[in-house]
Design an enzyme around this catalytic site. Structure first.
Site, mmCIF file in Angstrom:
data_model
loop_
_atom_site.group_PDB
_atom_site.id
_atom_site.type_symbol
_atom_site.label_atom_id
_atom_site.label_comp_id
_atom_site.label_asym_id
_atom_site.label_seq_id
_atom_site.Cartn_x
_atom_site.Cartn_y
_atom_site.Cartn_z
ATOM 1 C CG HIS A 76 72.099 44.392 30.812
ATOM 2 N ND1 HIS A 76 71.067 43.483 30.712
ATOM 3 C CD2 HIS A 76 71.761 45.216 31.818
ATOM 4 C CE1 HIS A 76 70.136 43.780 31.601
ATOM 5 N NE2 HIS A 76 70.531 44.829 32.290
ATOM 6 C CG ASP A 136 74.222 50.619 37.070
ATOM 7 O OD1 ASP A 136 74.105 49.397 36.904
ATOM 8 O OD2 ASP A 136 73.431 51.305 37.742
#
Ligand code: SDX
Length: 460
Positions: free
Chosen positions: A337, A394
């Site tokens: 991320h 996700d």
């Protein structure tokens, strides 16, 4: 650049960017905290240092080019703040995520998605009357114009539902021309309620079209998530039983996707909205940005990756090694991320729900087993530890969607449904900002310098 000589020996008095008196100038909500000093070719400059409510520091460079002639360069805006915002706070190092000051863990436990949407859009948790009125307004705007239903007859059966979603949302501005004025608060509110109410309908219709089933009308007696599930899975020839475990899981998933400060798609919505484009056009642009596999499309790419691993005998170490080699054909989707350098708090919530839902359904999903093994191997590997790569939002969401019977191509669509109130809140905040400007970044040109034109007969 500055006029001073390259080898200035004395430190000249710094030129200071004039922060307008009374507070930190154009950046509402921040406070001045001294200056940053910058030296270019011996000339010293001072730039205001600003601090936000969570003690984040920023150098105000709004006057940088005017006083130094230089701009900053930051591909992908890794170090660049585009605005101030009072909507979402996240601390990537500590794995903290709060909407309007409330921790995501509390909201996921205590609220449903409509209540969290109200919080993001209106800036406060609603009273019971306010929430009832909001729910009622949304439930009475869920249908789309009958002529819009005919759109679905024109799309190919195998159209990706994100393409359909972005197209139909953009087309809302053709059917609802009475609420496009971005400077009329009443028209903006009507558009906000129409969008929040109609997105699940538009989304479900794209799924029904893809499987050749009739489009199911929304029902005003159902909750937001119940309505979406019945539009997705009901058929006219029998009663559809709505599983409360699925509606609870969907509420949680939409809540944890609802906002995430200046991510790629939200920044796109702000960028498009900054030109005073209407809300439908701005959100349609956000949907397109979200579709990318590096962003909201990662949940689809992650499940496809896990399916590949299951089919390949579940050898997770092989894929971890591939990811470390930066093999262009493979990236560990659902991992890493831009901001989180710790466990994504949303991934933790989703993983817990995943566990509980599969247990309740007495379901063993080899994909969930593989995902947990993959997480275990990766988090013990120096490559991931060194780069602080953790599962993101996700990584596990697709396992839940699969358990609910939602097809993989619809996963980014569910992400868009969740992110809609965040997009709306940021679009509205941008319009109310005293510093609002059309977004127009600068660049550093690296192409040819001046060239003489050559007639075609002379070109080789
Ligand atoms: C979302 O911004 C948001 O808030 C987004 C989001 C939201 O709610 O809006 O949180 C939603 O988009 C989550 C992210 C979904 N995307 C994926 O899961 C795709 C896989 N992840 C990566 O592509 C990547 O981690 C990004 C795109 C998410 C972040 O990329 P960055 O910040 O540009 O980081 P990077 O690519 O520079 O990576 C830093 C290092 C690199 O190695 P080095 O060059 O330093 O040697 O980490 C490596 C990368 O190669 N790396 C990975 C990796 N992710 C980063 N290596 C293997 N597998 C990965 N998944």
């Amino acid at each position: 650049m500055s006029a001073t000589t390259k080898n200035a020996t004395t430190t000249p008095s710094p030129a200071t960017a004039r922060a307008p008196s009374g507070g930190a100038g154009p950046f509402a909500g921040t406070r001045a905290d001294g200056c940053a000093q910058l030296q270019i070719n011996g000339q010293l400059y001072e730039l205001p240092l600003l601090v936000g409510s969570e003690n984040e520091h920023a150098i105000d460079i709004s006057k940088l080019r005017a006083i130094t002639g230089a701009i900053t360069l930051d591909e992908g805006y890794v170090n660049t703040g585009s605005t101030t915002s009072a909507i979402t706070f996240l601390d990537g190092e500590k794995g903290i995520l709060r909407y309007r000051g409330y921790p995501i863990e509390v909201l996921a436990e205590k609220c449903d998605f409509v209540e969290v949407s109200y919080l993001l859009i209106y800036g406060k948790l609603p009273t019971s009357d306010e929430l009832d009125a909001f729910r009622k307004s949304l439930s009475h705007h869920t249908m789309i114009h009958e002529d819009m239903r005919s759109f679905y007859g024109g799309f190919p059966r195998d159209a990706h539902p994100m393409a359909t979603l972005g197209s139909v949302v953009g087309a809302l501005s053709t059917f609802y021309q009475d609420s496009l004025d971005v400077h009329d608060p009443r028209q903006v509110e009507v558009s906000v309620h129409r969008l929040m109410a109609k997105l699940p309908t538009i989304a479900a219709y794209s799924y029904k079209k893809s499987i050749g089933q009739p489009l199911i009308y929304p029902r005003n007696d159902l909750s937001y998530c119940e309505n979406f599930l019945q539009m997705m899975f009901a058929v006219p020839c029998e009663e559809y039983h709505i599983d409360p475990d699925f509606t609870d899981a969907l509420d949680m998933l939409l809540i944890v996707h609802a906002d995430h400060e200046q991510n790629c798609s939200t920044s796109t919505v702000r960028m498009v909205g900054s030109s005073d484009a209407n809300l439908f056009a701005s959100i349609s642009a956000g949907i397109s940005a979200l579709w990318g596999p590096l962003h909201g499309g990662a949940n689809q790419a992650c499940v496809e990756m896990l399916e590949r691993m299951v089919a390949d005998g579940g050898n997770v170490k092989k894929y971890v090694e591939l990811a470390k080699k930066k093999d262009p054909s493979f990236r560990l989707m659902g991992f890493g991320h831009r901001v989180y350098k710790n466990y994504d708090p949303r991934a933790r919530l989703i993983k817990t729900t995943c566990d509980q839902l599969l247990a309740k359904l007495s379901l063993r999903d080899p994909m969930f087993d593989i995902a947990q093994q993959l997480e275990e191997v990766a988090l013990a590997d120096e490559y991931f530890i060194e780069r602080k790569l953790y599962p993101n939002v996700d990584f596990y969401s697709g396992v839940i969607y699969r358990a609910m019977g939602i097809p993989v191509q619809m996963f980014p669509v569910l992400f868009a449904m969740g992110r809609l109130p965040g997009w709306i809140a940021h679009w509205d905040e941008m319009h109310h900002s005293p510093a609002k400007k059309i977004c127009r970044p600068r660049q550093i040109y690296t192409g040819e310098t001046l060239r003489a034109f050559e007639p075609i007969i002379k070109r080789s």
